[in-house]
Each structure stands twice: as C-alpha cells, then as structure tokens.
Enzyme design. Structure first.
Site, short mmCIF file in Angstrom:
data_model
loop_
_atom_site.label_atom_id
_atom_site.label_comp_id
_atom_site.label_asym_id
_atom_site.label_seq_id
_atom_site.Cartn_x
_atom_site.Cartn_y
_atom_site.Cartn_z
CB SER A 74 -13.66 62.34 -20.33
OG SER A 74 -12.78 62.10 -19.37
CE LYS A 77 -13.27 58.90 -18.83
NZ LYS A 77 -13.35 59.91 -17.45
CE1 TYR A 202 -10.45 55.91 -19.00
CE2 TYR A 202 -8.08 56.41 -18.26
CZ TYR A 202 -9.72 56.68 -18.38
OH TYR A 202 -9.89 58.04 -17.85
CE1 TYR A 254 -16.12 62.91 -15.43
CE2 TYR A 254 -15.68 64.71 -16.95
CZ TYR A 254 -15.41 63.42 -16.73
OH TYR A 254 -14.83 62.40 -17.39
CB VAL A 272 -8.88 66.84 -19.43
CG1 VAL A 272 -9.58 66.83 -18.16
CG2 VAL A 272 -8.46 65.64 -19.94
O1 DON Z 1 -8.06 59.85 -17.48
C1 DON Z 1 -7.87 60.60 -17.72
O2 DON Z 1 -7.35 61.44 -16.75
C2 DON Z 1 -7.85 61.23 -19.02
N1 DON Z 1 -7.58 60.41 -20.24
C3 DON Z 1 -9.25 61.55 -19.26
C4 DON Z 1 -9.94 62.42 -18.24
C5 DON Z 1 -11.03 63.43 -18.80
O3 DON Z 1 -10.94 63.75 -20.13
C6 DON Z 1 -11.94 63.89 -17.92
N2 DON Z 1 -12.61 64.80 -18.03
N3 DON Z 1 -12.87 65.94 -18.16
#
Ligand code: DON
Length: 318
Positions: A74, A77, A202, A254, A272
């Site tokens: 994330s 992003k 994405y 978040y 994540v």
């Molecule tokens: O879309 C997803 O689930 C992952 N590619 C990225 C999510 C993410 O890193 C959310 N974070 N804390």
C-alpha cells in the site's frame, strides 16, 4: 546552540542509539502476525525490524535488518496518487475518489454501496487506489505499469527497482475481494477500462520490491516538498506533495491513523508487507520494515520504533 549544531547533535545521537532502540522495539514483533492473505507474503520472517533514516545530503543512519527486501504494497498508493495527479490534475482525480477517512478496513466495500455517489472515500484504501490505477496515463496496462515503474525509479533514484513477479502472481491468484471491489467500481461508473486491466496495474505497483533505503530516499523527496535535495531537482509539484502528505496523515495508517498521529505525529504510509514510509518534513526521509502486523495492518515493531524516535527528538508536527 545554533540550528546546524542541533542537527549535528541529533544525527550523532541517532547513530549512537539506533541499534539499542531497534533491539527494544524488536520485542514487539511477537505481538503481531505476518500477513498471509497474499500467500507469498507469509514467507517473510516474523521477528525482524529494520530502519533507514536519510538526511538531505543522502547520509544514512541504519539499524536492524535494514537490507531486507519487501514489496511496497500500500505504500505504492502514495506515489500512484501523485502520478495520477500529475497526469490528470486535481479536478479529475477528485471526481473519482473522495478526501475522507472511512473508519472501515482497508479492503472494505461497505461505503461504496451505502454512500452516494459510490466513489471510494479516499485514494489510500484499496477501492480508492484501484480507481487511481485506472487514471495513470498509458496505452493499456503494460504502458501504464511501465510509466509507474519509471516514476518510482526516478523518485527512489534507483533504476534497479523491479516488480516481484511471485508476489504479483500470488496476489492476482487470491485477490477475490479486490476483484469484487473493482467490479463494484466498474458498475458505479468509476472505472473506464476493463476490470482485469486495472487490477493488473494495481497488483503490479503493489508488488515493487524495495529496501528501507529506497523508502527513505522516496520519503526524502516528500520531506522536501517535491524537491530532491540530493539532485537539487524538482520531481513533484509542491501542491501534489501537500495532497499526498495530507492523506498520509489522515488515512496513511488506516484505522490507526489517529493513534499514529497522537504517538508519532508524522505523515506516514504503511503496507501489509510490514513497510512504513514516513518523514520529518524539511529534514529526513525514513523507511522502516517489520513484517509482523497488528490488527489494524501496521507493523507492530515499526510503529513502536517510530514512536520512540519521534518522542526522543520531538518530531511530532502537532
Ligand atoms: O490490495 C492489497 O490487499 C495489497 N496489494 C495492498 C494492501 C496493503 O498494503 C494494505 N495495507 N496495509
């Protein structure tokens, strides 16, 4: 004591104490869990913590497993948002995503159905980032992905950044929830392109491999309002950095963004895979990694270490 002397003292103190602080915070890795909903991420070690802090000349203070490689997830992003703003301008981008925190999980689809007009609340939740991926200029997903990778390499000043194909495939094979989000967005008229093409973009930007040093280098440009202080070159218009830092402060961690603002008080973005990108505005870029995550999806040890540092040097902006 002059400003420069104070800066030098901080740097020296950081160098002397970083190892012991990393060791202390590392104990928090046992309170978290490595993400496993993307199967490839589950291979990361549970008990590590690394950090890199970079000053405006490119000097670094490093600690722990700072050479560990992980995917941006994330954190990417923030930079796709900036590229989308550079490609389309503010009005177009904010016709597709909102500006507010959700209070829901990062992969929630609740508000897409409940709240008119059915656009994602902000660009840092999954739905918002998928919408942002669709705004990157390019003739099809291949060209969009190439442009994103070039942009990330440019900001990180690292031409070797690449997509981790194993992580990409692993996410693509298991992203049932993100696929539902994208179909919702398509139905609501947010996505112009084919759902699979947008998701391809994405998953790709989430799967770019980095180290803490890359995060610190990217953060350094944000810390200096879009000017790279090492190359002395403007990389991003100031306004778009301001937008990115605002979202990092309100939504970057978040549902723990408020708590992080209370304890650390710096714009930040987590992923994540356990990465956290943050900065001391006007001074340092910071990258940290600790794959064990708390229930809100942030690195347990990474957050603890950043709290220690911010409190030791009074870094909070608030
Ligand atoms: O879309 C997803 O689930 C992952 N590619 C990225 C999510 C993410 O890193 C959310 N974070 N804390």
């Amino acid at each position: 004591m002059g400003y420069n002397q104070q800066q030098e003292d901080t740097w020296k103190h950081l160098n002397e104490h970083i190892s012991e602080w990393v060791e202390e915070s590392k104990q928090h890795t046992s309170k978290g869990l490595v993400a496993s909903y993307i199967p490839e991420l589950a291979n990361a070690p549970q008990d590590i913590l690394g950090i890199c802090i970079m000053d405006a000349s490119g000097n670094t203070v490093v600690g722990g497993e700072f050479e560990f490689r992980f995917t941006l997830q994330s954190i990417s992003k923030v930079f796709t948002l900036i590229l989308a703003l550079m490609d389309n301008g503010e009005d177009k981008v904010f016709s597709k995503v909102g500006m507010e925190p959700t209070g829901d999980n990062f992969n929630s689809m609740l508000k897409l159905e409940l709240v008119e007009p059915g656009i994602p609340f902000n660009p840092l939740i999954n739905a918002g980032a998928i919408a942002i991926s669709s705004l990157i200029v390019g003739n099809g997903p291949k060209e969009q992905i190439e442009r994103i990778l070039l942009f990330f390499r440019e900001i990180a000043d690292n031409p070797t950044l690449e997509i981790n194909q194993d992580v990409f495939q692993s996410e693509s094979d298991t992203a049932h929830r993100n696929r539902s989000l994208a179909y919702f967005l398509k139905h609501n008229g947010v996505l112009d392109q084919a759902v699979d093409d947008v998701l391809n973009v994405y998953f790709s930007h989430c799967s770019v491999d980095v180290t803490c040093k890359d995060l610190a280098r990217m953060a350094l440009v944000l810390a200096h309002d879009g000017i790279d202080p090492i190359r002395n070159q403007r990389m991003i218009p100031r306004r778009f950095v301001q937008i990115a830092k605002t979202f990092m402060t309100t939504c970057g961690m978040y549902n723990a963004s408020g708590e992080f603002a209370m304890h650390v008080g710096l714009p930040a973005k987590s992923g994540v895979s356990g990465g956290i990108l943050t900065m001391v505005p006007g001074r340092y870029g910071i990258g940290a990694v600790g794959p064990a995550l708390n229930r809100k999806g942030n690195s347990t040890a990474g957050v603890d270490l950043l709290s220690t540092l911010s409190q030791a040097y009074d870094w909070s902006l608030f």
